[in-house]
Write an enzyme that holds these catalytic residues in place. Structure first.
Site, mmCIF file in Angstrom:
data_model
loop_
_atom_site.group_PDB
_atom_site.id
_atom_site.type_symbol
_atom_site.label_atom_id
_atom_site.label_comp_id
_atom_site.label_asym_id
_atom_site.label_seq_id
_atom_site.Cartn_x
_atom_site.Cartn_y
_atom_site.Cartn_z
ATOM 1 N N HIS A 101 -16.662 5.532 9.684
ATOM 2 C CA HIS A 101 -16.872 6.620 8.732
ATOM 3 C C HIS A 101 -18.376 6.854 8.640
ATOM 4 O O HIS A 101 -19.134 5.892 8.501
ATOM 5 C CB HIS A 101 -16.290 6.228 7.375
ATOM 6 C CG HIS A 101 -16.213 7.366 6.392
ATOM 7 N ND1 HIS A 101 -17.339 7.956 5.866
ATOM 8 C CD2 HIS A 101 -15.154 8.029 5.876
ATOM 9 C CE1 HIS A 101 -16.966 8.933 5.044
ATOM 10 N NE2 HIS A 101 -15.652 9.001 5.036
ATOM 11 N N ASP A 109 -3.270 -9.360 10.147
ATOM 12 C CA ASP A 109 -2.394 -10.519 10.371
ATOM 13 C C ASP A 109 -1.090 -10.155 11.086
ATOM 14 O O ASP A 109 -0.720 -10.776 12.073
ATOM 15 C CB ASP A 109 -2.038 -11.197 9.035
ATOM 16 C CG ASP A 109 -3.236 -11.371 8.131
ATOM 17 O OD1 ASP A 109 -4.370 -11.397 8.656
ATOM 18 O OD2 ASP A 109 -3.047 -11.458 6.913
ATOM 19 N N LEU A 133 -17.670 2.759 1.002
ATOM 20 C CA LEU A 133 -17.407 4.140 1.387
ATOM 21 C C LEU A 133 -17.963 5.159 0.386
ATOM 22 O O LEU A 133 -17.797 5.016 -0.818
ATOM 23 C CB LEU A 133 -15.884 4.320 1.496
ATOM 24 C CG LEU A 133 -15.388 5.693 1.911
ATOM 25 C CD1 LEU A 133 -15.759 5.975 3.347
ATOM 26 C CD2 LEU A 133 -13.871 5.783 1.734
ATOM 27 N N ARG A 151 -15.278 12.869 12.074
ATOM 28 C CA ARG A 151 -16.066 11.654 11.846
ATOM 29 C C ARG A 151 -16.674 11.057 13.111
ATOM 30 O O ARG A 151 -17.794 10.545 13.070
ATOM 31 C CB ARG A 151 -15.173 10.612 11.156
ATOM 32 C CG ARG A 151 -14.839 11.046 9.755
ATOM 33 C CD ARG A 151 -13.805 10.164 9.108
ATOM 34 N NE ARG A 151 -13.541 10.640 7.750
ATOM 35 C CZ ARG A 151 -12.611 10.155 6.954
ATOM 36 N NH1 ARG A 151 -11.810 9.186 7.376
ATOM 37 N NH2 ARG A 151 -12.447 10.634 5.745
ATOM 38 N N GLY A 153 0.844 -1.190 0.000
ATOM 39 C CA GLY A 153 0.000 0.000 0.000
ATOM 40 C C GLY A 153 0.880 1.240 0.000
ATOM 41 O O GLY A 153 2.092 1.167 -0.260
ATOM 42 N N HIS A 202 -13.994 1.832 9.443
ATOM 43 C CA HIS A 202 -13.177 2.420 8.392
ATOM 44 C C HIS A 202 -11.676 2.414 8.653
ATOM 45 O O HIS A 202 -10.896 2.075 7.780
ATOM 46 C CB HIS A 202 -13.652 3.853 8.176
ATOM 47 C CG HIS A 202 -13.022 4.547 7.013
ATOM 48 N ND1 HIS A 202 -13.062 4.021 5.745
ATOM 49 C CD2 HIS A 202 -12.335 5.711 6.925
ATOM 50 C CE1 HIS A 202 -12.423 4.850 4.918
ATOM 51 N NE2 HIS A 202 -11.952 5.860 5.610
ATOM 52 N N GLU A 220 -16.003 11.571 2.265
ATOM 53 C CA GLU A 220 -16.317 12.809 2.962
ATOM 54 C C GLU A 220 -16.252 13.983 1.974
ATOM 55 O O GLU A 220 -16.847 15.026 2.197
ATOM 56 C CB GLU A 220 -15.263 13.001 4.063
ATOM 57 C CG GLU A 220 -15.637 13.915 5.176
ATOM 58 C CD GLU A 220 -14.654 13.740 6.339
ATOM 59 O OE1 GLU A 220 -14.937 12.937 7.225
ATOM 60 O OE2 GLU A 220 -13.599 14.405 6.337
ATOM 61 N N GLN A 230 -12.029 3.973 14.032
ATOM 62 C CA GLN A 230 -12.881 4.979 13.405
ATOM 63 C C GLN A 230 -13.991 4.370 12.556
ATOM 64 O O GLN A 230 -13.730 3.513 11.712
ATOM 65 C CB GLN A 230 -12.040 5.887 12.517
ATOM 66 C CG GLN A 230 -12.865 6.900 11.752
ATOM 67 C CD GLN A 230 -12.001 7.997 11.137
ATOM 68 O OE1 GLN A 230 -11.457 7.818 10.065
ATOM 69 N NE2 GLN A 230 -11.858 9.093 11.840
ATOM 70 N N PHE A 252 -12.852 19.343 3.793
ATOM 71 C CA PHE A 252 -12.910 18.016 4.391
ATOM 72 C C PHE A 252 -13.205 18.165 5.875
ATOM 73 O O PHE A 252 -12.959 19.229 6.457
ATOM 74 C CB PHE A 252 -11.572 17.283 4.185
ATOM 75 C CG PHE A 252 -11.715 15.989 3.440
ATOM 76 C CD1 PHE A 252 -11.980 15.979 2.092
ATOM 77 C CD2 PHE A 252 -11.587 14.773 4.093
ATOM 78 C CE1 PHE A 252 -12.130 14.785 1.406
ATOM 79 C CE2 PHE A 252 -11.729 13.574 3.419
ATOM 80 C CZ PHE A 252 -12.004 13.579 2.069
ATOM 81 N N ARG A 301 -9.046 10.113 13.779
ATOM 82 C CA ARG A 301 -8.299 10.649 12.643
ATOM 83 C C ARG A 301 -9.167 11.617 11.854
ATOM 84 O O ARG A 301 -10.360 11.380 11.677
ATOM 85 C CB ARG A 301 -7.866 9.503 11.732
ATOM 86 C CG ARG A 301 -7.212 9.954 10.451
ATOM 87 C CD ARG A 301 -6.640 8.799 9.670
ATOM 88 N NE ARG A 301 -7.626 7.966 8.995
ATOM 89 C CZ ARG A 301 -8.297 8.311 7.896
ATOM 90 N NH1 ARG A 301 -8.111 9.514 7.346
ATOM 91 N NH2 ARG A 301 -9.161 7.482 7.347
#
Lengths: 242, 584
Positions: free
Chosen positions: B237, B216, B247, B281, B13, B347, B250, B235, B115, B389
């Site tokens: 969302h 994991d 999702l 959130r 990622g 989320h 936002e 969190q 946001f 967050r």
């Protein structure tokens, strides 16, 4: 709830043979094909094997052939793809692995070659000019040129559906050509010529016969053939220029 | 088979890719992933990445710093937050230079939008701080970083599943992995290992997270004695598609969307009078569920509407194309014509593997460093997000701290002399052998399972229980019941049944191992939530509804022991902004 028949082409890597299995699953028409596969794996046959991850059409893991067409299992609702049932027989969902890629197990295919082809077209922004302190400017209309091409999720649906790729395994394929387009037409890139050279070889651009299978199978609805045509136009223009 | 690399990175990622790009300058780097690199869960990030570029209106890193601290309900470590917000502008410009196709202003600059929780002038009004690529920001950045990694010669190993992490004498020596396609087990011996394996939202029934987000590596490290930090903070969302949890960014509210209840009221005006629908959130989730509990859901049911009907069609088409497609595909509605039914969806994990600001994994509350082990991204806890967050800070976290970890790794590899490296490789491989054997035994024993329990039943029950008792609202009684259920489910896994007894691409086997990790992680989440007897950020205890700075302005560390989980605590790093009442 409605009863569906899932008819699935399976490959056993130990015995190296293909077979067809059928499962009856009760589902809502608004559910995804992926939900059906999950239910079969969870409650009928734990050995059924397929790839999946995000579940909503972004990661590109679950491309497969569903009722004869390449689609993402997570983006295909039963009501949209169901085969016609009869009074006696439940609507059938026929599922096969993506064509033209070697099958590893059941619906899982080997995508190494697919990703390697992508690497051949210099799939990264090339610009050796010293970067400005802030962002490189790019007007909305300049960005418009690449907007469609950047939505590719590399699921393999296009390349797997391409008859040229079926007959010429060295053909770059629609996905790689789209990637080449994405960088050549990015106003910030400076490697047009190098990249054109990579895609105009014997197994490149000119092998595309505008069959449009790729467009039909693309889950992101990208006009891939259109993009390849633009590449051809540019390649021709450059040839006459030199 | 044994492979040797200077650096082994788990996860492809954003954090893993950004670190790989940095570490690629020294020695060889391998990135191992459960998936193909372009399929990681980071690709699903939609709305944006935060930086006070000031392209649309005046903005300052200092305001971003304040917003993040306040958003974290003052649990975020301010030294780390200051670094993140201060480095944000550089990080975004760097991404742009690498080729990220950010959406543009008419002048050709990077476009920015509103946001949740991002304000100007210390909370006076919303500010446009989120840089975006339509609503495909994660996808755009993952592809660019993957492309740059290819250019730098990073070696990718797709579809490997981590079975164990080799830790001996306070040093990490690499990992043991299952090659999914063949069923073979490999040792990846390394001088440095970076865990960037993402989140674990799959422990909840309704989640925006991918199937692979099962925690994991956190579970493995926890079993190996590394504590997990602030696991009670998870969190939700506010806007997941009703029934599916997919999702809806936002950014939809950033572009003018509003939330309405069954009476047609814009209820966020009552909960956050200044920034309304752009509140953080945790607050919006509680507001939505309060409306539903008090009978003001749509038609009295358990969802509310996200309404975009008044937003110009052009804006929706250009800036929110992906969520428009989701609404059409999965709900059969056009968001410019009909309101979108939404519910809170699991989320993001604020908690995780404790690290210092350079990504080094910490072993205790005193900050002792585990040698050769780093972590970054959602699985790590620096902590910049504290108890909650802010939207568009997660992508920023991955590229800022992924890079910092990569730099520290590069330095560490560079410091090593050639001779010493070689010796350590051999030592590392030797330590790995007993673990390799243990992994083989584990797999053999799972493959032999012929019990009566279906994996899916245990997993579904876990997800249902976690959702019921450990999501937005919690209390001690229900959490205690939950822990009992989890322990009961753990027992039941001893009697599972596996149909697939083969080695090649056995995803049922992987499901079974993941389930064990999910149960392990869930127990830590629920236990940490019982211990924290206050309400802060995403952790809301109905039996202790107030924030309690006197007793609880501190980070939780959960350690595995032979019996009960042991809890220790460490102070929050407060440099600039003293805790104050959190009103928006």
């Amino acid at each position: 709830m409605k009863r569906y028949t899932f008819r699935i082409k399976r490959f056993d890597p130990e015995k190296e043979n293909f077979r067809w299995d059928e499962f009856s699953v009760d589902m809502e028409p608004m559910e995804r094909v992926l939900d059906g596969l999950d239910r079969i794996k969870d409650y009928a046959d734990g050995s059924l094997t397929f790839r999946r991850s995000c579940g909503h059409g972004i990661c590109g893991s679950c491309a497969m052939k569903i009722n004869g067409r390449n689609r993402l299992a997570c983006q295909s609702l039963l009501r949209d793809i169901e085969g016609r049932g009869t009074a006696r027989r439940a609507p059938t969902v026929v599922i096969e692995p993506l064509e033209a890629f070697p099958v590893i197990k059941d619906l899982v295919v080997d995508m190494e070659d697919f990703f390697e082809k992508n690497d051949l077209v210099l799939p990264y922004l090339i610009n050796d000019e010293p970067p400005p302190e802030r962002e490189r400017l790019q007007s909305p209309s300049e960005q418009e040129m690449i907007l469609e091409s950047i939505t590719c999720i590399m699921c393999g649906s296009c390349t797997s559906s391409c008859p040229i790729y079926w007959t010429d395994s060295q053909y770059l394929g629609p996905s790689s050509l789209l990637k080449a387009y994405r960088f050549i037409f990015d106003s910030r890139d400076r490697a047009e010529e190098e990249r054109l050279e990579k895609v105009t070889g014997v197994h490149g651009l000119w092998r595309c016969h505008s069959i449009f299978n790729c467009v039909e199978s693309c889950p992101k609805e990208i006009d891939i053939t259109g993009h390849i045509t633009e590449l051809k136009r540019l390649a021709l223009k450059n040839r006459f220029r030199s | 088979m044994t492979h040797q690399f200077d650096t082994v990175i788990i996860g492809s990622g954003l954090a893993g890719l950004r670190a790989a790009l940095e570490a690629a300058g020294a020695g060889n780097v391998a990135v191992l992933s459960k998936l193909y690199p372009t399929r990681s869960h980071s690709t699903t990030a939609q709305g944006g990445i935060g930086a006070a570029l000031g392209n649309e209106e005046p903005d300052k890193p200092e305001w971003h710093f304040y917003d993040t601290v306040k958003g974290s309900d003052f649990l975020g470590d301010q030294d780390a937050i200051e670094i993140m917000c201060g480095d944000a502008i550089r990080a975004i410009i760097e991404l742009e230079h690498m080729g990220v196709p950010f959406s543009r202003t008419p002048e050709g600059r990077i476009a920015q939008r509103y946001f949740g929780g991002h304000t100007k002038d210390f909370g006076t009004a919303p500010v446009r701080r989120a840089c975006y690529s339509a609503d495909r920001t994660g996808h755009a950045i993952v592809f660019t970083l993957y492309e740059q990694c290819q250019l730098k010669g990073v070696k990718f190993f797709p579809e490997l599943f981590v079975l164990d992490i080799v830790i001996e004498n306070n040093r990490c020596h690499g990992v043991i992995v299952l090659e999914i396609s063949t069923g073979e087990i490999h040792i990846f011996s390394s001088k440095v290992t970076l865990i960037a394996s993402g989140g674990y939202g799959r422990v909840f029934k309704t989640t925006s997270n991918a199937y692979v987000s099962t925690g994991d590596c956190l579970s493995i490290l926890y079993n190996r004695g590394i504590p997990l930090e602030d696991m009670e903070f998870f969190q939700f969302h506010p806007t997941g598609l009703y029934g599916l949890g997919i999702l809806i960014t936002e950014g939809a509210r950033g572009e003018g969307g509003i939330l309405i209840n069954g009476k047609g009221d814009r209820f966020m005006e009552r909960y956050a009078p200044t920034i309304k629908d752009l509140a953080p959130r945790d607050m919006v989730c509680r507001a939505i569920l309060t409306e539903i509990r008090e009978g003001r859901g749509i038609d009295g049911k358990d969802y509310i509407y996200l309404d975009l009907r008044h937003v110009p069609k052009k804006t929706i088409k250009e800036r929110l194309p992906e969520i428009t497609t989701f609404c059409k595909t999965y709900m059969g509605i056009d968001p410019s014509e009909q309101p979108i039914p939404v519910i809170p969806t699991a989320h993001y994990a604020m908690g995780g593997i404790p690290t210092d600001i350079d990504g080094r994994v910490l072993m205790d509350e005193k900050g002792s460093v585990m040698q050769g082990l780093y972590s970054a991204g959602e699985c790590a806890c620096v902590s910049v997000h504290g108890a909650n967050r802010l939207g568009c800070n997660s992508l920023l976290d991955t590229v800022v701290f992924g890079r910092k970890a990569g730099r520290a790794i590069k330095e560490e590899i560079g410091r090593d002399t050639a001779g010493k490296n070689k010796k350590e490789d051999i030592v590392g491989a030797r330590h790995a052998v007993p673990l390799l054997e243990r992994s083989k035994i584990m797999i053999d024993s799972i493959l032999k399972c012929n019990g009566k329990e279906r994996l899916a039943n245990i997993r579904t029950e876990l997800q249902d229980r976690m959702m019921e008792h450990c999501s937005v609202f919690r209390d001690e009684k229900n959490l205690k019941g939950l822990i009992e259920s989890i322990r009961n489910l753990k027992e039941r896994t001893k009697d599972i049944y596996l149909k697939d007894k083969t080695r090649k691409f056995n995803t049922e086997l992987i499901d079974a191992i993941e389930l064990n990790h999910m149960l392990n992680i869930s127990e830590v989440i629920a236990s940490s939530a019982i211990e924290r007897k206050e309400s802060r950020g995403a952790h809301y205890r109905e039996d202790c509804p107030e924030r309690d700075d006197t007793s609880w302005l501190k980070h939780t560390l959960a350690f595995k022991t032979d019996k009960e989980i042991e809890f220790r605590y460490k102070p929050v790093n407060i440099t600039r902004f003293k805790p104050e009442e959190r009103i928006y």
